[in-house]
Design an enzyme around this catalytic site. Structure first.
Site, PDB file in Angstrom:
ATOM      1  CE  LYS A 215      -0.719  -8.343 -13.595  1.00  0.00           C
ATOM      2  NZ  LYS A 215       0.187  -9.441 -13.925  1.00  0.00           N
TER       3      LYS A 215
ATOM      4  CD  GLU B 265       3.380 -13.599 -21.198  1.00  0.00           C
ATOM      5  OE1 GLU B 265       2.267 -12.964 -21.046  1.00  0.00           O
ATOM      6  OE2 GLU B 265       3.749 -13.543 -19.573  1.00  0.00           O
TER       7      GLU B 265
ATOM      8  NE  ARG C 220       3.515   1.292  -3.057  1.00  0.00           N
ATOM      9  CZ  ARG C 220       3.888   1.233  -2.773  1.00  0.00           C
ATOM     10  NH1 ARG C 220       5.349   1.232  -3.026  1.00  0.00           N
ATOM     11  NH2 ARG C 220       4.862  -0.098  -0.986  1.00  0.00           N
TER      12      ARG C 220
ATOM     13  CD1 TRP D 231      -2.368  -5.738  -2.150  1.00  0.00           C
ATOM     14  CD2 TRP D 231      -3.070  -4.854  -4.061  1.00  0.00           C
ATOM     15  NE1 TRP D 231      -2.771  -7.098  -2.713  1.00  0.00           N
ATOM     16  CE2 TRP D 231      -2.831  -6.375  -4.448  1.00  0.00           C
ATOM     17  CE3 TRP D 231      -3.632  -3.364  -4.901  1.00  0.00           C
ATOM     18  CZ2 TRP D 231      -3.578  -6.699  -5.353  1.00  0.00           C
ATOM     19  CZ3 TRP D 231      -4.289  -4.409  -6.162  1.00  0.00           C
ATOM     20  CH2 TRP D 231      -4.191  -5.840  -6.296  1.00  0.00           C
TER      21      TRP D 231
ATOM     22  CE  LYS E 163       5.857 -14.057 -17.629  1.00  0.00           C
ATOM     23  NZ  LYS E 163       4.991 -15.456 -17.044  1.00  0.00           N
TER      24      LYS E 163
ATOM     25  CB  CYS F 280      -0.975  -0.295   1.752  1.00  0.00           C
ATOM     26  SG  CYS F 280      -1.653  -1.832   1.579  1.00  0.00           S
TER      27      CYS F 280
ATOM     28  CG  ASN G 261       1.263   0.645   3.557  1.00  0.00           C
ATOM     29  OD1 ASN G 261       1.089   0.643   3.405  1.00  0.00           O
ATOM     30  ND2 ASN G 261       3.001   1.190   3.333  1.00  0.00           N
ATOM     31  N   GLY G 262       1.329  -3.183   5.817  1.00  0.00           N
ATOM     32  CA  GLY G 262       1.924  -4.637   6.387  1.00  0.00           C
ATOM     33  C   GLY G 262       0.716  -5.720   6.761  1.00  0.00           C
TER      34      GLY G 262
ATOM     35  CD  GLU H  84       4.557 -18.253 -16.333  1.00  0.00           C
ATOM     36  OE1 GLU H  84       3.431 -18.985 -17.360  1.00  0.00           O
ATOM     37  OE2 GLU H  84       4.817 -17.324 -16.638  1.00  0.00           O
TER      38      GLU H  84
ATOM     39  CG  HIS I 248       7.337 -39.771 -30.435  1.00  0.00           C
ATOM     40  ND1 HIS I 248       7.746 -41.314 -30.845  1.00  0.00           N
ATOM     41  CD2 HIS I 248       7.701 -39.969 -29.121  1.00  0.00           C
ATOM     42  CE1 HIS I 248       7.454 -41.914 -29.516  1.00  0.00           C
ATOM     43  NE2 HIS I 248       7.519 -41.381 -28.664  1.00  0.00           N
TER      44      HIS I 248
HETATM   45  C1  BG6 Z   1      -3.547 -12.823 -19.650  1.00  0.00           C
HETATM   46  C2  BG6 Z   1      -2.845 -12.194 -18.323  1.00  0.00           C
HETATM   47  O1  BG6 Z   1      -3.769 -12.154 -19.795  1.00  0.00           O
HETATM   48  O2  BG6 Z   1      -4.258 -13.499 -18.355  1.00  0.00           O
HETATM   49  C3  BG6 Z   1      -1.361 -12.945 -17.733  1.00  0.00           C
HETATM   50  O3  BG6 Z   1      -1.503 -11.440 -19.390  1.00  0.00           O
HETATM   51  C4  BG6 Z   1      -2.397 -14.395 -17.165  1.00  0.00           C
HETATM   52  O4  BG6 Z   1      -0.507 -12.614 -17.582  1.00  0.00           O
HETATM   53  C5  BG6 Z   1      -3.972 -14.502 -17.384  1.00  0.00           C
HETATM   54  O5  BG6 Z   1      -1.237 -15.404 -16.462  1.00  0.00           O
HETATM   55  C6  BG6 Z   1      -4.224 -14.669 -16.168  1.00  0.00           C
HETATM   56  O6  BG6 Z   1      -4.832 -13.508 -15.432  1.00  0.00           O
HETATM   57  P1  BG6 Z   1      -5.370 -13.821 -13.910  1.00  0.00           P
HETATM   58  O7  BG6 Z   1      -5.304 -12.673 -13.558  1.00  0.00           O
HETATM   59  O8  BG6 Z   1      -6.470 -14.780 -13.470  1.00  0.00           O
HETATM   60  O9  BG6 Z   1      -4.094 -15.220 -13.980  1.00  0.00           O
END
Ligand code: BG6
Length: 605
Positions: free
Chosen positions: A600, A485, A27, A75, A482, A2, A101-102, A478, A501
């Protein structure tokens, strides 16, 4: 997680506090508030939602004139984000206001004590316990009473306090959550983050754990954990405001990769006490389930692929994992003997919400693993275990993913113990291994310092393969995502044993193959896959535990990670792959924090 701002000077406090909170918005937060010392005592306004909502409220609120105050962006960790749970919190007698915060781990015990003494609480937060306790201990000396209060607290805190009987002074205390003093001219500040005060001063003092402090227009006094005054030299900040929001890092993604040890620790700490796992937030009779189904999207799905192997290995219950966008339309055969686990950093992904609803409609028990308190998924699921990674700003998740993994690890060991699948010795060993993960994550970061150089030779590769077996294959998924994307390089995760195969036809001289070799019991098998691709001219970059020396005879380059139990290695082995993706994207000049076409959280189908 926060944001805190405290001010004392000669200017009107409200605009200074609101401006400071605006600079803390990046943040991530879900509510905000301010408290001002006025001639009539302490006045407080707060609201769920954005700082602009708070500013609008301030514009129509009388009696906010004052030159000393505190502000906060929250948060949520305890208590849903609403006007009541927003900070500041006031003591019942109106004498004190606090922002925090915390996480106060023993807040329930303290709250019960205070309620027995007749104190009535207004909110669900752990923070309100601090200010009520402070009012209870108050003997006329604020700082002494504050020291007495913080000695009762277990957990992490950065707090700023106003006392109605002490105009012009802001008090503060710090334990495991950052808090700085800003030294202005004719004015002084507290803040949790440089960005809240950098437009006023670049001369700051970082409070240390256990310290308390008080700021006045006349100056700042800092006291150690024993109450002795200490003198501290200020440091001068060289960053500009944009850099300060990222803690000095060039991108949020790199900041969040580097924060992973702390995020893991914050997620783990309150859940392991005296060598035992406590998932107090979960009430599940594991014995009633004959299968578990994990469903999620993106990186959360990849976390589920890891979780499936760990849970099934320890609990001996069949576990499936499926992308939410497929599960929701499959008309799956699930019932009240199924536990559906949904994983979501944002808690708002439309496909995952739909999959959760599908599971509930079919009578399954549902458990969410989520990073946002009060999000749609957190509210909809029967049970929720929060990752306490803090707000994640970069679109490509890193600390969100690894904290999902550690929650899955905790859950697997906790559930296996409940099912009587673990003897005490094995249980103790597993808990010990999980406890070591935050420090091993730090070592993995330290060992990965050379990734940037590797990225320079890899960033123009046209297509890559990430191969692995079992848990390594789950992490390969993953690692591949990474890279795709944020650097836009095509890559594909492939089960190492399956390559021969068909797909091995694509291996040709110069093809880069990233081979994950952290599942030690399968190393020899993966080593033979490395030989197969090397025989066809591939360049091989291996990820392997430090103790594996043989890998140097197999691969062209090796990224080392600390040794840990196979089951928990994914938490660690993803780290060099996150950095590889980051530095390749950097070489390619990509918009790392906001990659093209991505969001996001995809809250639409
Ligand atoms: C995508 C994000 O839109 O949604 C990914 O770019 C994320 O980073 C995926 O893993 C799932 O999102 P969330 O918020 O449900 O984990």
């Amino acid at each position: 997680m926060c944001g805190i701002i405290g001010y004392t000077g000669s200017d009107a406090a409200v605009p200074v506090l609101l401006d400071g909170l605006k600079h803390l918005e990046y943040r991530g937060y879900d509510s905000a508030g301010i408290a001002i010392q006025t001639d009539a005592g302490l006045t407080m306004i707060k609201t769920s939602g954005k700082v602009d909502n708070l500013a609008a409220k301030a514009a129509v609120t009388e009696g906010l004139e004052g030159v000393c105050g505190i502000g906060h962006t929250r948060w949520a960790t305890h208590g849903t984000p609403n006007d009541i749970n927003a900070h500041p919190h006031m003591s019942a007698d109106g004498r004190f206001a606090i922002v925090h915060n915390g996480i106060i781990e023993n807040y329930l015990e303290l709250k019960k004590d205070l309620e027995k003494k007749g104190i009535v609480f207004a909110s669900e937060t752990d923070t309100e316990v601090i200010v009520q306790l402070l009012a209870y201990y108050y003997d006329g000396d604020v700082r002494r009473s504050l020291m007495r209060t913080i000695r009762r607290l277990e957990g992490s805190y950065a707090i700023a306090v106003l006392c109605a009987e002490d105009p012009g002074t802001v008090y503060a205390a710090r334990m495991s959550s950052p808090l700085i003093v800003g030294l202005g001219s004719g004015e002084n500040f507290f803040a949790s983050d440089i960005t809240a005060l950098i437009q006023h001063t670049k001369d700051v003092i970082d409070l240390e754990d256990g310290e308390t402090a008080e700021i006045r227009v006349s100056g700042v006094r800092i006291f150690d954990r024993y109450g002795a005054e200490t003198k501290r030299e200020p440091r001068h900040i060289l960053w500009d405001i944009a850099a300060a929001e990222k803690g000095g890092y060039p991108h949020f993604m790199l900041k969040e990769i580097m924060e992973q040890p702390q995020a893991l620790q914050a997620t783990l700490e309150p859940r392991i006490k005296n060598g035992r796992i406590h998932l107090d937030e979960v009430e599940l009779d594991m014995a009633k389930f004959n299968r578990i189904l994990i469903t999620a999207c993106g990186s959360a799905y990849h976390a589920g692929c890891v979780g499936r192997l760990v849970i099934e290995s320890l609990c001996r219950i069949p576990v499936e994992v499926e992308v939410a966008s497929e599960f929701r339309y499959r008309n799956a055969v699930i019932d009240e003997k199924t536990l559906v686990i949904v994983i979501s950093q944002s808690g708002e992904t439309a496909d995952t919400i739909a999959a959760l609803k599908e599971g509930k409609e079919k009578g399954a028990s549902t458990l969410a693993i989520c990073n946002v308190v009060g999000s749609s998924i957190a509210k909809l699921a029967d049970q929720v275990i929060y990752t306490w990674a803090g707000p994640e700003i970069a679109v490509a998740t890193t600390k969100g993913y690894v904290t999902q993994l550690i929650v899955l690890d905790l859950f697997a060991v906790w559930a296996a113990e409940k099912l009587g699948r673990l003897d005490e010795k094995t249980y103790g060993k597993l808990v010990k291994e999980i406890r070591a993960l935050p420090s091993k994550a730090q070592r993995a970061l330290d060992l990965s310092s050379g990734v940037g150089r590797l990225a320079k030779s890899y960033h123009e590769k046209s297509s890559l393969f990430f191969i692995g077996r079992n848990l390594d294959y789950a992490v390969a998924m993953e690692g591949s995502l990474k890279l795709k994307e944020i650097s836009y390089l095509h890559s594909e995760a492939y089960a190492a044993g399956e390559l021969k195969h068909g797909t091995i036809a694509l291996i040709e001289p110069g093809r880069l193959v990233v081979a994950l070799c952290c599942c030690e019991r399968l190393y020899e098998k993966t080593a033979s896959n490395i030989e197969q691709v090397k025989a066809r001219g591939a360049d091989v970059l291996a990820v392997a535990p430090e103790s594996n020396r043989k890998i140097y005879g197999e691969a062209d380059h090796v990224l080392q990670v600390p040794d840990t139990a196979d089951l928990f290695e994914p938490v660690i082995e993803i780290i060099p792959l996150q950095l590889l993706a980051y530095y390749v994207a950097l070489e390619n000049g990509c918009d790392i924090d906001k990659p093209k076409n991505l969001a996001k959280s995809v809250t639409v189908e």
